[in-house]
Enzyme design. Structure first.
Site, PDB file in Angstrom:
ATOM      1  N   THR A 195     -23.902 -44.176  53.889  1.00  3.88           N
ATOM      2  CA  THR A 195     -22.649 -44.838  53.529  1.00  3.88           C
ATOM      3  C   THR A 195     -21.435 -44.195  54.172  1.00  3.88           C
ATOM      4  OG1 THR A 195     -23.597 -45.508  51.403  1.00  3.88           O
ATOM      5  CG2 THR A 195     -21.214 -45.557  51.581  1.00  3.88           C
ATOM      6  N   THR A 229     -30.691 -32.205  43.269  1.00  6.64           N
ATOM      7  CA  THR A 229     -31.302 -33.520  43.161  1.00  6.64           C
ATOM      8  C   THR A 229     -30.212 -34.538  42.871  1.00  6.64           C
ATOM      9  OG1 THR A 229     -33.146 -34.732  42.133  1.00  6.64           O
ATOM     10  CG2 THR A 229     -31.773 -33.409  40.670  1.00  6.64           C
ATOM     11  N   SER A 284     -30.742 -44.179  54.363  1.00  7.90           N
ATOM     12  CA  SER A 284     -31.504 -42.969  54.024  1.00  7.90           C
ATOM     13  C   SER A 284     -32.816 -43.280  53.321  1.00  7.90           C
ATOM     14  CB  SER A 284     -30.663 -42.013  53.175  1.00  7.90           C
ATOM     15  OG  SER A 284     -30.474 -42.501  51.879  1.00  7.90           O
ATOM     16  N   THR A 322     -42.414 -30.174  36.402  1.00  5.28           N
ATOM     17  CA  THR A 322     -42.003 -30.924  35.227  1.00  5.28           C
ATOM     18  C   THR A 322     -41.163 -32.147  35.588  1.00  5.28           C
ATOM     19  OG1 THR A 322     -40.723 -30.846  33.151  1.00  5.28           O
ATOM     20  CG2 THR A 322     -40.022 -29.380  34.925  1.00  5.28           C
ATOM     21  N   GLN A 323     -41.295 -33.196  34.775  1.00  2.77           N
ATOM     22  CA  GLN A 323     -40.465 -34.383  34.942  1.00  2.77           C
ATOM     23  C   GLN A 323     -39.037 -34.138  34.456  1.00  2.77           C
ATOM     24  OE1 GLN A 323     -42.376 -37.674  32.931  1.00  2.77           O
ATOM     25  NE2 GLN A 323     -44.324 -37.364  33.990  1.00  2.77           N
ATOM     26  N   CYS A 324     -38.826 -33.074  33.690  1.00  3.08           N
ATOM     27  CA  CYS A 324     -37.498 -32.772  33.169  1.00  3.08           C
ATOM     28  C   CYS A 324     -36.602 -32.240  34.292  1.00  3.08           C
ATOM     29  CB  CYS A 324     -37.572 -31.727  32.055  1.00  3.08           C
ATOM     30  SG  CYS A 324     -38.546 -32.233  30.634  1.00  3.08           S
ATOM     31  N   THR A 361     -27.229 -40.767  50.636  1.00  5.59           N
ATOM     32  CA  THR A 361     -27.465 -39.980  49.423  1.00  5.59           C
ATOM     33  C   THR A 361     -28.873 -40.106  48.845  1.00  5.59           C
ATOM     34  OG1 THR A 361     -26.612 -41.768  48.024  1.00  5.59           O
ATOM     35  CG2 THR A 361     -25.037 -40.101  48.766  1.00  5.59           C
TER      36      THR A 361
END
Length: 347
Positions: free
Chosen positions: A16, A168, A60, A281-283, A91
């Site tokens: 962007t 992230t 991206s 972990t997904q956390c 991003t």
């Protein structure tokens, strides 16, 4: 003696930030970087020597390891000519690219700052102009001893500078789109750029080792998310994918997974076939531990703990290690070692 003019190389990949509105059709089109100064006039005030390399712009979401190799080679070929590098990137996969580059650029002693924007640089309210200028300033920043302030791959977005393999994407519509949940910011941007030097990558004193670039990545890896109701035959099919060498298993909480015997047996079968299985972990915050029986069972089966690594870092690290020619056993061992600050280790 006057300080030399900082030399910064911009590497444009798309995204962007590199879009501008066509005055006739009003469609967003890739930005022509030969006219960078005309579109971002404030950059002249920095009084830096700024050059650019423009790849064919891509969204991206189309970013892949071949593009990471192109970026790595561009940095390698220009490493001695520039004081710092700024990669302009979309991003959506920015955290994957930042993580991959951190592993591919071994012994990096110069800043590689990745940035982008949520709005095109030609918009009135764009965050792109500020992100670009701040990223260039960070790439040029020096310590009182004249060393680069940042000596690693980092993501600059709005108010913060994050370690690239710790960050992230957390938001699709906020200007502060990235966050590192398990490692502090490298810098806070306000009226000035306030570096947190205790968080920055630093190497032992002595003669620095030369930059070593790794341009082979093995894509024979995959990510599997655990969810309530996952069927044994589906998990077995995924873990039996032909040619797969490594699997990132995204589990609950502190690394927990179903305790049913079929689950452990299915994972164990894959490990016995030589597949490396890494538990993350997904956390967004926290770490894989052996605190609960549900996570301890996986560890006893031979699943490697990913600690507090992000999914992006885990995936690209596994690609890097297999690409470097390590055996499955060596890959499993090195996944638990912090190579570029991507993992919190405890003595």
């Amino acid at each position: 003696m006057p300080k030399s003019q900082p030399r910064i190389l911009l590497i444009y990949t798309g995204g962007t930030i590199g879009m501008i509105e066509n005055p006739v059709s009003h469609a967003l089109e890739p930005f022509d970087f030969t006219h960078l100064i005309d579109n971002v006039p404030k950059i002249k005030m920095l009084n830096y020597c700024i050059d650019n390399i423009s790849f064919k712009p891509i969204d991206s979401s189309d970013m892949n390891p071949d593009h990471w190799v192109d970026i790595t080679r561009a940095i390698e070929e220009n490493y001695d000519r520039y004081d710092g590098f700024v990669v302009l990137h979309g991003t959506d996969t920015m955290a994957y690219t930042a993580s991959a580059l951190s592993f591919m650029l071994e012994n990096l002693r110069k800043p590689v700052i990745i940035t982008g924007s949520q709005l095109p640089i030609g918009e009135v309210r764009t965050d792109g102009e500020e992100n670009l200028i701040t990223a260039v300033q960070i790439a040029a920043a020096r310590t009182p001893d004249g060393e680069p302030m940042v000596q690693e791959v980092a993501i600059l977005f709005e108010d913060y500078l994050w370690r690239g393999n710790r960050a992230t994407k957390r938001s699709a519509d906020n200007f502060n789109a990235f966050k590192s949940h398990n490692y502090p910011e490298l810098a806070k941007i306000g009226l000035g750029i306030n570096f947190h030097e205790e968080a920055l990558m630093r190497y032992p004193a002595g003669k620095p080792r030369p930059l070593k670039c790794h341009c082979v990545l093995d894509k024979s890896v995959m990510i599997i998310d655990i969810f309530p109701g996952i069927k044994p035959e589906i998990l077995r099919h995924q873990l039996s994918t032909p040619g797969v060498k490594g699997v990132i298993l995204r589990t609950y909480g502190a690394g927990n997974a179903p305790t049913a015997s079929w689950f452990k047996e299915t994972v164990q079968e894959a490990i016995d076939r030589g597949v490396v299985v890494l538990n993350v972990t997904q956390c967004v915050n926290g770490s894989v531990t052996r605190r609960y029986a549900a996570s301890d069972a996986l560890a006893r089966a031979g699943v490697v703990s990913g600690g507090d690594m992000t999914t992006e870092a885990a995936l690209t690290k596994m690609m890097f290690l297999f690409g470097a020619g390590y055996t499955p056993r060596q890959v499993g061992e090195l996944l638990g070692v912090s190579l570029r600050g991507e993992l919190t280790t405890h003595s």
